[in-house]
Design a protein around this motif. Structure first.
Motif, PDB file in Angstrom:
ATOM      1  N   VAL A 146     -43.115  17.053  28.766  1.00  0.00           N
ATOM      2  CA  VAL A 146     -43.466  18.407  28.356  1.00  0.00           C
ATOM      3  C   VAL A 146     -43.561  19.299  29.600  1.00  0.00           C
ATOM      4  N   LEU A 147     -43.842  20.568  29.397  1.00  0.00           N
ATOM      5  CA  LEU A 147     -44.021  21.485  30.526  1.00  0.00           C
ATOM      6  C   LEU A 147     -45.274  21.127  31.310  1.00  0.00           C
ATOM      7  N   HIS A 148     -45.150  21.148  32.621  1.00  0.00           N
ATOM      8  CA  HIS A 148     -46.293  20.912  33.505  1.00  0.00           C
ATOM      9  C   HIS A 148     -46.288  21.999  34.575  1.00  0.00           C
ATOM     10  N   SER A 149     -47.411  22.157  35.220  1.00  0.00           N
ATOM     11  CA  SER A 149     -47.523  23.102  36.318  1.00  0.00           C
ATOM     12  C   SER A 149     -48.119  22.375  37.510  1.00  0.00           C
ATOM     13  N   TRP A 150     -47.391  22.347  38.611  1.00  0.00           N
ATOM     14  CA  TRP A 150     -47.869  21.699  39.835  1.00  0.00           C
ATOM     15  C   TRP A 150     -48.393  22.804  40.736  1.00  0.00           C
ATOM     16  N   ALA A 151     -49.696  22.804  40.976  1.00  0.00           N
ATOM     17  CA  ALA A 151     -50.297  23.894  41.742  1.00  0.00           C
ATOM     18  C   ALA A 151     -51.323  23.367  42.728  1.00  0.00           C
ATOM     19  N   VAL A 152     -51.286  23.909  43.931  1.00  0.00           N
ATOM     20  CA  VAL A 152     -52.315  23.675  44.938  1.00  0.00           C
ATOM     21  C   VAL A 152     -52.748  25.070  45.407  1.00  0.00           C
ATOM     22  N   PRO A 153     -53.790  25.628  44.794  1.00  0.00           N
ATOM     23  CA  PRO A 153     -54.177  27.014  45.075  1.00  0.00           C
ATOM     24  C   PRO A 153     -54.490  27.296  46.543  1.00  0.00           C
ATOM     25  N   SER A 154     -55.103  26.348  47.243  1.00  0.00           N
ATOM     26  CA  SER A 154     -55.461  26.610  48.640  1.00  0.00           C
ATOM     27  C   SER A 154     -54.239  26.671  49.554  1.00  0.00           C
ATOM     28  N   LEU A 155     -53.098  26.162  49.098  1.00  0.00           N
ATOM     29  CA  LEU A 155     -51.853  26.277  49.867  1.00  0.00           C
ATOM     30  C   LEU A 155     -50.981  27.432  49.378  1.00  0.00           C
ATOM     31  N   GLY A 156     -51.389  28.041  48.279  1.00  0.00           N
ATOM     32  CA  GLY A 156     -50.593  29.131  47.720  1.00  0.00           C
ATOM     33  C   GLY A 156     -49.312  28.646  47.074  1.00  0.00           C
ATOM     34  N   VAL A 157     -49.351  27.432  46.509  1.00  0.00           N
ATOM     35  CA  VAL A 157     -48.158  26.847  45.899  1.00  0.00           C
ATOM     36  C   VAL A 157     -48.404  26.634  44.415  1.00  0.00           C
ATOM     37  N   LYS A 158     -47.465  27.086  43.600  1.00  0.00           N
ATOM     38  CA  LYS A 158     -47.486  26.820  42.173  1.00  0.00           C
ATOM     39  C   LYS A 158     -46.058  26.837  41.678  1.00  0.00           C
ATOM     40  N   CYS A 159     -45.667  25.789  40.971  1.00  0.00           N
ATOM     41  CA  CYS A 159     -44.312  25.715  40.430  1.00  0.00           C
ATOM     42  C   CYS A 159     -44.364  24.940  39.126  1.00  0.00           C
ATOM     43  N   ASP A 160     -43.540  25.328  38.174  1.00  0.00           N
ATOM     44  CA  ASP A 160     -43.526  24.674  36.876  1.00  0.00           C
ATOM     45  C   ASP A 160     -42.550  23.514  36.874  1.00  0.00           C
ATOM     46  N   ALA A 161     -42.935  22.439  36.206  1.00  0.00           N
ATOM     47  CA  ALA A 161     -42.069  21.284  35.997  1.00  0.00           C
ATOM     48  C   ALA A 161     -41.595  21.327  34.555  1.00  0.00           C
ATOM     49  N   ILE A 162     -40.278  21.426  34.383  1.00  0.00           N
ATOM     50  CA  ILE A 162     -39.681  21.612  33.067  1.00  0.00           C
ATOM     51  C   ILE A 162     -38.745  20.447  32.792  1.00  0.00           C
ATOM     52  N   PRO A 163     -38.817  19.845  31.596  1.00  0.00           N
ATOM     53  CA  PRO A 163     -37.905  18.740  31.294  1.00  0.00           C
ATOM     54  C   PRO A 163     -36.439  19.188  31.374  1.00  0.00           C
ATOM     55  N   GLY A 164     -35.628  18.390  32.045  1.00  0.00           N
ATOM     56  CA  GLY A 164     -34.209  18.688  32.157  1.00  0.00           C
ATOM     57  C   GLY A 164     -33.853  19.700  33.227  1.00  0.00           C
ATOM     58  N   ARG A 165     -34.818  20.143  33.998  1.00  0.00           N
ATOM     59  CA  ARG A 165     -34.563  21.140  35.030  1.00  0.00           C
ATOM     60  C   ARG A 165     -35.229  20.697  36.323  1.00  0.00           C
ATOM     61  N   LEU A 166     -34.574  20.961  37.433  1.00  0.00           N
ATOM     62  CA  LEU A 166     -35.117  20.609  38.739  1.00  0.00           C
ATOM     63  C   LEU A 166     -35.489  21.893  39.471  1.00  0.00           C
ATOM     64  N   ASN A 167     -36.791  22.136  39.614  1.00  0.00           N
ATOM     65  CA  ASN A 167     -37.284  23.310  40.339  1.00  0.00           C
ATOM     66  C   ASN A 167     -37.625  22.922  41.766  1.00  0.00           C
ATOM     67  N   GLN A 168     -37.578  23.907  42.645  1.00  0.00           N
ATOM     68  CA  GLN A 168     -37.843  23.645  44.059  1.00  0.00           C
ATOM     69  C   GLN A 168     -38.820  24.665  44.605  1.00  0.00           C
ATOM     70  N   THR A 169     -39.717  24.189  45.428  1.00  0.00           N
ATOM     71  CA  THR A 169     -40.610  25.058  46.180  1.00  0.00           C
ATOM     72  C   THR A 169     -40.872  24.389  47.521  1.00  0.00           C
ATOM     73  N   GLY A 170     -41.458  25.104  48.412  1.00  0.00           N
ATOM     74  CA  GLY A 170     -41.748  24.543  49.725  1.00  0.00           C
ATOM     75  C   GLY A 170     -43.087  25.023  50.242  1.00  0.00           C
ATOM     76  N   PHE A 171     -43.608  24.284  51.207  1.00  0.00           N
ATOM     77  CA  PHE A 171     -44.844  24.704  51.849  1.00  0.00           C
ATOM     78  C   PHE A 171     -44.909  24.139  53.253  1.00  0.00           C
ATOM     79  N   TYR A 172     -45.842  24.668  54.013  1.00  0.00           N
ATOM     80  CA  TYR A 172     -46.018  24.314  55.416  1.00  0.00           C
ATOM     81  C   TYR A 172     -47.512  24.210  55.669  1.00  0.00           C
ATOM     82  N   LEU A 173     -47.985  23.020  56.015  1.00  0.00           N
ATOM     83  CA  LEU A 173     -49.410  22.814  56.255  1.00  0.00           C
ATOM     84  C   LEU A 173     -49.776  23.221  57.678  1.00  0.00           C
ATOM     85  N   LEU A 174     -50.796  24.035  57.811  1.00  0.00           N
ATOM     86  CA  LEU A 174     -51.248  24.477  59.125  1.00  0.00           C
ATOM     87  C   LEU A 174     -52.400  23.633  59.669  1.00  0.00           C
ATOM     88  N   ARG A 175     -53.098  22.915  58.786  1.00  0.00           N
ATOM     89  CA  ARG A 175     -54.243  22.131  59.234  1.00  0.00           C
ATOM     90  C   ARG A 175     -54.355  20.867  58.395  1.00  0.00           C
TER      91      ARG A 175
END
Length: 183
Positions: A146-175
Motif C-alpha cells: 500500500v502507500l507509505h510515507s518515509w519521513a525523517v523530519p529532523s533531516l527535512g526528508v519526506k518521500c512517498d513509497a508507492i507500489p509499482g513506482r520507484l521514487n528517489q530522494t537524497g540527503f546529507y548528514l551534517l552531524r
C-alpha cells in the motif's frame, strides 16, 4: 524567496493603485464618462499579458532549481527502502557480501511492552539504518503493498513509497546522531 517577494510587493502595489483609482473614478456621478486609459481593449490586454510575463520570469529560474534539487551529484551510498505494512525492508545495494548479494534487512517497530527505559514509543525499531556523516546518500523508495510515507523530519526528508513506482530522494548528514523517522 526574497527575489520573489520583490515582485509580489510590486504587483500588490500596482493592483491596489488600480483598485483605488478605479473606485475613485467610477463612483456614481451623472454624466461621467471613463477615459480610455482605464477602460478599453488595450489596457485589458496589458493587464492580462503583464502578469503572465511576471509569472514566466519567476518560473524559468525555478525550473533549473527544481531540476538541480532532484539530482544528487554522485551519491556515495544508495539505500533502497521497501515499505510493507508495519515494517520496512532496507537494501544496501552498493555493498555486496561474498556471494554477491546485497545487504538486506527488515526493520520492525519495537512493541510497547519491549521498550527499555529512555526509548521512544512508536519511534524505536529493532534494526536501524546506519549511514555515514558528510556523505551524499540517495534513497530509493517503493512499496510492496500500500502507500507509505518515509519521513525523517529532523533531516527535512519526506518521500512517498508507492507500489509499482520507484521514487528517489537524497540527503546529507551534517552531524552524528539518531534521527527518528515517521511513516
Amino acid at each position: 524567496s526574497h527575489d520573489i517577494m520583490f515582485f509580489d510587493v510590486g504587483v500588490l502595489a500596482f493592483v491596489l493603485w488600480m483598485l483605488v483609482r478605479t473606485l475613485w473614478l467610477f463612483r456614481a456621478r451623472e454624466g461621467h464618462i471613463p477615459t480610455k486609459i482605464i477602460h478599453g481593449t488595450a489596457i485589458e490586454i496589458a493587464w492580462t499579458v503583464t502578469p503572465s510575463l511576471i509569472l514566466l520570469a519567476i518560473a524559468v529560474p525555478s525550473f533549473a532549481l527544481l531540476y538541480s534539487m532532484d539530482e544528487n551529484i554522485d551519491p556515495a551510498i544508495t539505500v533502497k527502502a521497501i515499505g510493507h505494512q508495519w515494517y520496512w525492508t532496507y537494501e544496501y545495494s552498493d555493498y555486496s557480501s561474498s556471494e554477491d548479494e546485497s545487504i538486506v534487512f527488515d526493520s520492525y517497530m519495537v512493541a510497547e511492552d519491549d521498550l527499555e527505559k529512555g526509548q521512544l514509543r512508536l519511534l524505536e525499531v529493532d534494526n536501524r539504518v546506519v549511514v555515514p556523516v558528510h556523505t551524499h546518500i540517495r534513497l530509493l523508495l517503493t512499496s510492496a503493498d500500500v502507500l507509505h510515507s518515509w519521513a525523517v523530519p529532523s533531516l527535512g526528508v519526506k518521500c512517498d513509497a508507492i507500489p509499482g513506482r520507484l521514487n528517489q530522494t537524497g540527503f546529507y548528514l551534517l552531524r552524528e546522531g539518531i534521527f527518528y523517522g515517521q511513516c
